[in-house]
Every structure is written in structure tokens, then in C-alpha cells.
Design a protein around this motif. Structure first.
Motif, PDB file in Angstrom:
ATOM      1  N   LEU A 205     -14.539   2.983 -29.293  1.00  0.00           N
ATOM      2  CA  LEU A 205     -13.285   2.440 -28.761  1.00  0.00           C
ATOM      3  C   LEU A 205     -12.197   3.510 -28.754  1.00  0.00           C
ATOM      4  CD1 LEU A 205     -11.666  -0.031 -27.779  1.00  0.00           C
ATOM      5  CD2 LEU A 205     -11.182  -0.554 -30.179  1.00  0.00           C
ATOM      6  N   MET A 206     -12.170   4.346 -29.780  1.00  0.00           N
ATOM      7  CA  MET A 206     -11.182   5.425 -29.849  1.00  0.00           C
ATOM      8  C   MET A 206     -11.349   6.412 -28.691  1.00  0.00           C
ATOM      9  SD  MET A 206      -9.217   4.953 -32.506  1.00  0.00           S
ATOM     10  CE  MET A 206      -9.190   4.065 -34.055  1.00  0.00           C
ATOM     11  N   VAL A 207     -12.604   6.710 -28.343  1.00  0.00           N
ATOM     12  CA  VAL A 207     -12.858   7.588 -27.197  1.00  0.00           C
ATOM     13  C   VAL A 207     -12.269   6.971 -25.933  1.00  0.00           C
ATOM     14  CG1 VAL A 207     -14.631   8.663 -25.754  1.00  0.00           C
ATOM     15  CG2 VAL A 207     -14.958   8.550 -28.228  1.00  0.00           C
ATOM     16  N   GLN A 208     -12.491   5.685 -25.771  1.00  0.00           N
ATOM     17  CA  GLN A 208     -11.986   4.981 -24.598  1.00  0.00           C
ATOM     18  C   GLN A 208     -10.458   4.946 -24.591  1.00  0.00           C
ATOM     19  OE1 GLN A 208     -13.606   3.850 -21.979  1.00  0.00           O
ATOM     20  NE2 GLN A 208     -11.759   3.013 -21.017  1.00  0.00           N
ATOM     21  N   LEU A 209      -9.851   4.704 -25.754  1.00  0.00           N
ATOM     22  CA  LEU A 209      -8.386   4.605 -25.829  1.00  0.00           C
ATOM     23  C   LEU A 209      -7.696   5.942 -25.590  1.00  0.00           C
ATOM     24  CD1 LEU A 209      -8.015   2.188 -28.888  1.00  0.00           C
ATOM     25  CD2 LEU A 209      -7.455   1.691 -26.497  1.00  0.00           C
ATOM     26  N   SER A 210      -8.418   7.037 -25.784  1.00  0.00           N
ATOM     27  CA  SER A 210      -7.824   8.354 -25.513  1.00  0.00           C
ATOM     28  C   SER A 210      -7.653   8.599 -24.020  1.00  0.00           C
ATOM     29  CB  SER A 210      -8.709   9.458 -26.099  1.00  0.00           C
ATOM     30  OG  SER A 210      -9.895   9.608 -25.342  1.00  0.00           O
ATOM     31  N   THR A 211      -8.324   7.804 -23.200  1.00  0.00           N
ATOM     32  CA  THR A 211      -8.319   7.863 -21.723  1.00  0.00           C
ATOM     33  C   THR A 211      -8.854   9.181 -21.181  1.00  0.00           C
ATOM     34  OG1 THR A 211      -6.068   8.733 -21.397  1.00  0.00           O
ATOM     35  CG2 THR A 211      -6.277   6.336 -21.681  1.00  0.00           C
ATOM     36  N   SER A 212      -9.572   9.934 -22.005  1.00  0.00           N
ATOM     37  CA  SER A 212     -10.137  11.202 -21.554  1.00  0.00           C
ATOM     38  C   SER A 212     -11.473  10.958 -20.862  1.00  0.00           C
ATOM     39  CB  SER A 212     -10.337  12.151 -22.743  1.00  0.00           C
ATOM     40  OG  SER A 212     -11.114  13.274 -22.366  1.00  0.00           O
ATOM     41  N   LYS A 213     -11.545  11.308 -19.586  1.00  0.00           N
ATOM     42  CA  LYS A 213     -12.798  11.144 -18.843  1.00  0.00           C
ATOM     43  C   LYS A 213     -13.870  12.081 -19.378  1.00  0.00           C
ATOM     44  CE  LYS A 213     -10.578   9.650 -14.523  1.00  0.00           C
ATOM     45  NZ  LYS A 213      -9.194   9.765 -15.007  1.00  0.00           N
ATOM     46  N   VAL A 258     -15.630  16.112 -12.958  1.00  0.00           N
ATOM     47  CA  VAL A 258     -14.618  15.153 -13.399  1.00  0.00           C
ATOM     48  C   VAL A 258     -13.274  15.832 -13.599  1.00  0.00           C
ATOM     49  CG1 VAL A 258     -13.883  13.763 -15.378  1.00  0.00           C
ATOM     50  CG2 VAL A 258     -16.157  13.443 -14.419  1.00  0.00           C
ATOM     51  N   SER A 259     -13.295  17.041 -14.180  1.00  0.00           N
ATOM     52  CA  SER A 259     -12.045  17.752 -14.469  1.00  0.00           C
ATOM     53  C   SER A 259     -11.490  18.479 -13.254  1.00  0.00           C
ATOM     54  CB  SER A 259     -12.267  18.759 -15.598  1.00  0.00           C
ATOM     55  OG  SER A 259     -12.664  18.103 -16.771  1.00  0.00           O
ATOM     56  N   ASN A 260     -12.311  18.635 -12.208  1.00  0.00           N
ATOM     57  CA  ASN A 260     -11.869  19.396 -11.041  1.00  0.00           C
ATOM     58  C   ASN A 260     -12.093  18.623  -9.746  1.00  0.00           C
ATOM     59  OD1 ASN A 260     -11.314  22.291 -12.234  1.00  0.00           O
ATOM     60  ND2 ASN A 260     -13.234  21.609 -13.149  1.00  0.00           N
ATOM     61  N   TRP A 261     -12.029  17.303  -9.858  1.00  0.00           N
ATOM     62  CA  TRP A 261     -12.284  16.467  -8.698  1.00  0.00           C
ATOM     63  C   TRP A 261     -11.278  16.707  -7.584  1.00  0.00           C
ATOM     64  CZ3 TRP A 261     -15.979  14.045  -6.453  1.00  0.00           C
ATOM     65  CH2 TRP A 261     -15.729  13.043  -5.519  1.00  0.00           C
ATOM     66  N   GLU A 262     -10.016  16.861  -7.978  1.00  0.00           N
ATOM     67  CA  GLU A 262      -8.984  17.049  -6.963  1.00  0.00           C
ATOM     68  C   GLU A 262      -9.123  18.377  -6.222  1.00  0.00           C
ATOM     69  OE1 GLU A 262      -5.359  16.336  -9.053  1.00  0.00           O
ATOM     70  OE2 GLU A 262      -5.523  14.164  -8.861  1.00  0.00           O
ATOM     71  N   PRO A 263      -9.268  19.519  -6.951  1.00  0.00           N
ATOM     72  CA  PRO A 263      -9.471  20.759  -6.211  1.00  0.00           C
ATOM     73  C   PRO A 263     -10.788  20.772  -5.434  1.00  0.00           C
ATOM     74  CG  PRO A 263      -9.674  21.128  -8.576  1.00  0.00           C
ATOM     75  CD  PRO A 263      -9.103  19.769  -8.389  1.00  0.00           C
ATOM     76  N   PHE A 264     -11.781  20.008  -5.907  1.00  0.00           N
ATOM     77  CA  PHE A 264     -13.032  19.899  -5.172  1.00  0.00           C
ATOM     78  C   PHE A 264     -12.790  19.234  -3.819  1.00  0.00           C
ATOM     79  CE2 PHE A 264     -16.866  17.369  -4.142  1.00  0.00           C
ATOM     80  CZ  PHE A 264     -17.760  18.416  -3.956  1.00  0.00           C
ATOM     81  N   LEU A 265     -11.995  18.155  -3.850  1.00  0.00           N
ATOM     82  CA  LEU A 265     -11.650  17.483  -2.601  1.00  0.00           C
ATOM     83  C   LEU A 265     -10.837  18.416  -1.699  1.00  0.00           C
ATOM     84  CD1 LEU A 265     -10.666  13.886  -3.783  1.00  0.00           C
ATOM     85  CD2 LEU A 265     -12.794  14.631  -2.697  1.00  0.00           C
ATOM     86  N   TYR A 266      -9.972  19.201  -2.328  1.00  0.00           N
ATOM     87  CA  TYR A 266      -9.178  20.167  -1.554  1.00  0.00           C
ATOM     88  C   TYR A 266     -10.105  21.151  -0.851  1.00  0.00           C
ATOM     89  CZ  TYR A 266      -6.481  24.417  -0.728  1.00  0.00           C
ATOM     90  OH  TYR A 266      -5.942  25.537  -0.173  1.00  0.00           O
ATOM     91  N   GLY A 267     -11.148  21.577  -1.554  1.00  0.00           N
ATOM     92  CA  GLY A 267     -12.116  22.501  -0.964  1.00  0.00           C
ATOM     93  C   GLY A 267     -12.836  21.885   0.219  1.00  0.00           C
ATOM     94  N   LEU A 268     -12.951  20.555   0.221  1.00  0.00           N
ATOM     95  CA  LEU A 268     -13.565  19.858   1.343  1.00  0.00           C
ATOM     96  C   LEU A 268     -12.552  19.531   2.436  1.00  0.00           C
ATOM     97  CD1 LEU A 268     -15.865  17.336  -0.575  1.00  0.00           C
ATOM     98  CD2 LEU A 268     -16.507  19.511   0.472  1.00  0.00           C
TER      99      LEU A 268
END
Length: 428
Positions: A205-213, A258-268
Motif C-alpha cells: 500500500l505504501m508503494v501505491q501511496l507514493s504514486t511512483s509508477k 514509463v519514465s520517458n513516455w512523454e519524450p517518447f511520444l515527442y519522438g513519434l
């Protein structure tokens, strides 16, 4: 020394280095707008004294049991080569005094891990970690509930739990790895079984509450690997090690995505306004090329006034790490230091495969699972050799704990012991 007292001191020492009882978030605001970043922690000086006390205690205990220390210390000589680079790096560091002091402290951190490995077998180490993580999980729940302004992020990551640690990503990383020893405890519990499962579920639960993907993905990877690694103890098939390697590669790729999804989309070509960690990595790689062999000095690159400060002119961010452990090692210690560090990790991975296969207890899965945790997490966060690092202590103790194993005949192994000879163990 009384064994129970010594074990209690080992547990408390782990708590000290974990940062949990230091309550780093107390008195300090969160990052970003509305977080009031900054402030001071009244427990910092006390924790410094505790760490120095444990270093003195470590030297005393190692000296007291010197004959039992040498053999474990020689199980991973690459670690000592890395320590040599770290200690010497002040000669070429941009901040020689800091690199020299932190280098010496890191050697002491390594010696504490050696003490744990030389004093306790794998099952005893797991028991120490189960107590450490169990106390930490319960304490984090009580701390965050009693002091939500500090235990829960109020700035950029508002609502994310960081518990007693300074940042929600630190908290997520700690809780993600805590789930493994706590799961072992729950599976083996004969008494208080419900309590053990309750603490394990609370850590999840603590892992989930940290909101870290990333933390959540690493947790899921570890849980997938537990049955796979356990299968190594009951089969000689090469399929299981192959599947473990596939999961490692897949998890590494997934954490990167997961950590670079946005720049990955930018690359596309999806959105030209998005940026991410890849910009930081590009900057760091350029700097590595400037000093490729020995780097900028141990823990010197990201200091104020150091070369890392130029990153704010490159991507308009102020950072203290590259968000990639591999690059951070290379920029601090050069390719030579990186080769020693990464070589030790890979060696530990393959030794962990053999150790798991030969071992008959669930605790024997720990070294392999932990090195996979490090290999995956270092893709997006720096979980590396650091001064006073809890995670470095865990790595050193795991690596030095795995006795040398060699094949005697197909399906049989000979394991290093204090005696001259033992009967080889046959695999099922």
C-alpha cells in the motif's frame, strides 16, 4: 557480546542507515509551488553521531573477528577495486576535500556491509531485514498519519506519500524493496501469520501511496520473479534462468518507457512541447566524454559550483543526480569506475543465479532479487554506491554472503565452507 544484543544493534544500525528514524522530511517542505521547499531537520546532527558510532563499532567488531572476515571479503574483489578508485578520486576531483571525506565514509559504509555478511548467514540477514523493514513500514504509517504536512507531499507531487524520507521517490524505492523480505516472512510465518501478511500488504500500500509508477513497476517485477527464482531450486532446466533474464530486460525497458513516455511520444511526433530525462542524459553523456576514464571525482559532479550545475543552462532544471545510476557512476568515476561497479553487479547476478539454484531456502533468493532490483531501478533513478547508503550496504552484504560454488559433476555442486571439504549437494 551477547548474540541477542548484537542482533538488536544490527537492526538498529540498519534503521539508522535507512534514513527512516532520521525523519528527513520533518521540518522540510516539499518541492515545487506550494511546497515551501527548504527548512532544517533537528535530527540530522544526532544521526551523524549515530553513523560515526556505528562505523567505530564496525571497525571494532571486524578486528575482533578478523579471521572470519577475510574469506567473505575476497568473494567480490571488484568492490575493493571500486573502493580504490573512490578513495583516490580526490586527486582529480573538482572538490577534492569533499571527494576525499565522502570516499573514506563510503569505505566505512562498505565495511559495515562486510560485517553483516561475515557475522550472519543469509537466513539471519533476512530476519534482520524483516525486522528493519517491518518497523519502518509501521513507523512510516504512524508518522505520515500524525504529521501529514511532512509525511505527505504538499508541492509538485501533492498528495503523494513520502513518509519520513525526503522525497516520494525515495520512499517508493525503499518500500518496493521492503516487500521482498516481508513476503518471505509472511510465507514462512508459523506464529502471528496474519500480522506478517498485514505488514506485507501495508508495504505494498505504501508503494501505491507514493504514486511512483517506477516503484509500482519494480514491485510487480519482484513479485513476478519470486516464483520464477523459487523454481530454480527445483529444476535443472535452462528455461527458468532464460525467463528471469527476459523479465529483467523487459522490466528495464518498461521502467525506461514509463519514465520517458512523454519524450517518447515527442519522438513519434505527438507533442513537440514535451521534455524528460533524456535531455538530462544527453547533457551528462556529453560531460562523460570530456573526462571519460576517471570522471569528475566521487560525488563532486552535482555539487553547487560543479560541472553538473551547468545543466540548468541546458534544460533549465536544478538537479542533484542524472536520474540514471549508470550515468551517475560514469560521470563521477569514469569508465574505469563504471566497469568495476557494473562488472560487480553482473558478476553478482550470475552468482545469484547459481546460489539460488543450489540453495534450498526461500532466503537464498534474496541476492538475485536484490541485484535485479538494482539493475532495473538504476535505469531511471540513482541507486548506486553512495556515502552512508542503506542500499549499498544491502548490496555489499548480499555479494559478500554468497559463498563460492563450483560444479563437481553434472548436477552436483561444491560449496565453500570453513571446513576443508564437504559432500557436494545434488540438485533435485
Amino acid at each position: 557480546m551477547n548474540p541477542k544484543l548484537e542482533k538488536a544493534l544490527a537492526i538498529f544500525g540498519m534503521l539508522v542507515f535507512s534514513g527512516v528514524i532520521a525523519m528527513g522530511s520533518y521540518g522540510r517542505g516539499s518541492d515545487g509551488a506550494g511546497g515551501s521547499a527548504g527548512g532544517s531537520n533537528p535530527f540530522d546532527k544526532i544521526m551523524v553521531l549515530f553513523r560515526y558510532a556505528y562505523y567505530a563499532y564496525t571497525l571494532f567488531m571486524l578486528t575482533l573477528r578478523l579471521k572470519t572476515v577475510v574469506r567473505p571479503a575476497l568473494r567480490d574483489v571488484l568492490i575493493w577495486g571500486l573502493m580504490g578508485i573512490i578513495v583516490m578520486s580526490h586527486h582529480w576531483s573538482d572538490f577534492p576535500n569533499i571527494s576525499e571525506k565522502n570516499g573514506q565514509l563510503t569505505v566505512l559504509t562498505t565495511l559495515f556491509g562486510l560485517y553483516i555478511a561475515s557475522r550472519y548467514n543469509m537466513k539471519e540477514q533476512m530476519n534482520i531485514l524483516q525486522w528493519t523493514f517491518g518497523i519502518s513500514v509501521v513507523f512510516s504509517l504512524l508518522y505520515s498519519g500524525a504529521l501529514p504536512n511532512y509525511g505527505i507531499e504538499q508541492g509538485t507531487h501533492k498528495g503523494a506519500w513520502r513518509g519520513p524520507l525526503l522525497h516520494k521517490n525515495h520512499f517508493s524505492r525503499f518500500m518496493a524493496i521492503s516487500t521482498v523480505p516481508l513476503l518471505f516472512a509472511a510465507l514462512k510465518a508459523k506464529k502471528h501469520r496474519r500480522i506478517m501478511w498485514g505488514i506485507f500488504i501495508l508495504s505494498v500500500l505504501m508503494v501505491q501511496l507514493s504514486t511512483s509508477k517506477t516503484g509500482l513497476l519494480v514491485f510487480l517485477t519482484l513479485m513476478l520473479l519470486v516464483p520464477l527464482c523459487k523454481a530454480l531450486q527445483s529444476t535443472k532446466s535452462v528455461v527458468v534462468p532464460f525467463l528471469i533474464v527476459i523479465v529483467l530486460i523487459g522490466a528495464s525497458a518498461a521502467t525506461w518507457l514509463v519514465s520517458n513516455w512523454e519524450p517518447f511520444l515527442y519522438g513519434l511526433g505527438k507533442d513537440p512541447t514535451l521534455t524528460g530525462r533524456t535531455d538530462i542524459w544527453e547533457f551528462v553523456i556529453d560531460k562523460i566524454k570530456e573526462r571519460p576514464w576517471l570522471g569528475f571525482g566521487y560525488e563532486a559532479f552535482w555539487l553547487p559550483g560543479g560541472e553538473g550545475e551547468n545543466v540548468k543552462f541546458y534544460i533549465f532544471l536544478v538537479l542533484s543526480q542524472a536520474h540514471n545510476g549508470y550515468l551517475d557512476v560514469a560521470v563521477h568515476l569514469g569508465l574505469i569506475g563504471f566497469a568495476l561497479w557494473f562488472g560487480s553487479l553482473i558478476l553478482c547476478f550470475f552468482r545469484g543465479l547459481i546460489w539460488t539454484r543450489v540453495g534450498g531456502e526461500i532466503e537464498d533468493l534474496w541476492p538475485l532479487l536484490y541485484v535485479i532490483f538494482l539493475l532495473v531501478y538504476n535505469n531511471t533513478e540513482s541507486t548506486i554506491v553512495e556515502t552512508n547508503s542503506f542500499f549499498w550496504i544491502l548490496y555489499v552484504s548480499a555479494s559478500f554472503s554468497m559463498k563460492r560454488i563450483r560444479a563437481v559433476i553434472p548436477g552436483a555442486w561444491e560449496v565453500e565452507t570453513e571446513e576443508v571439504k564437504i559432500e557436494p549437494k545434488k540438485l533435485v
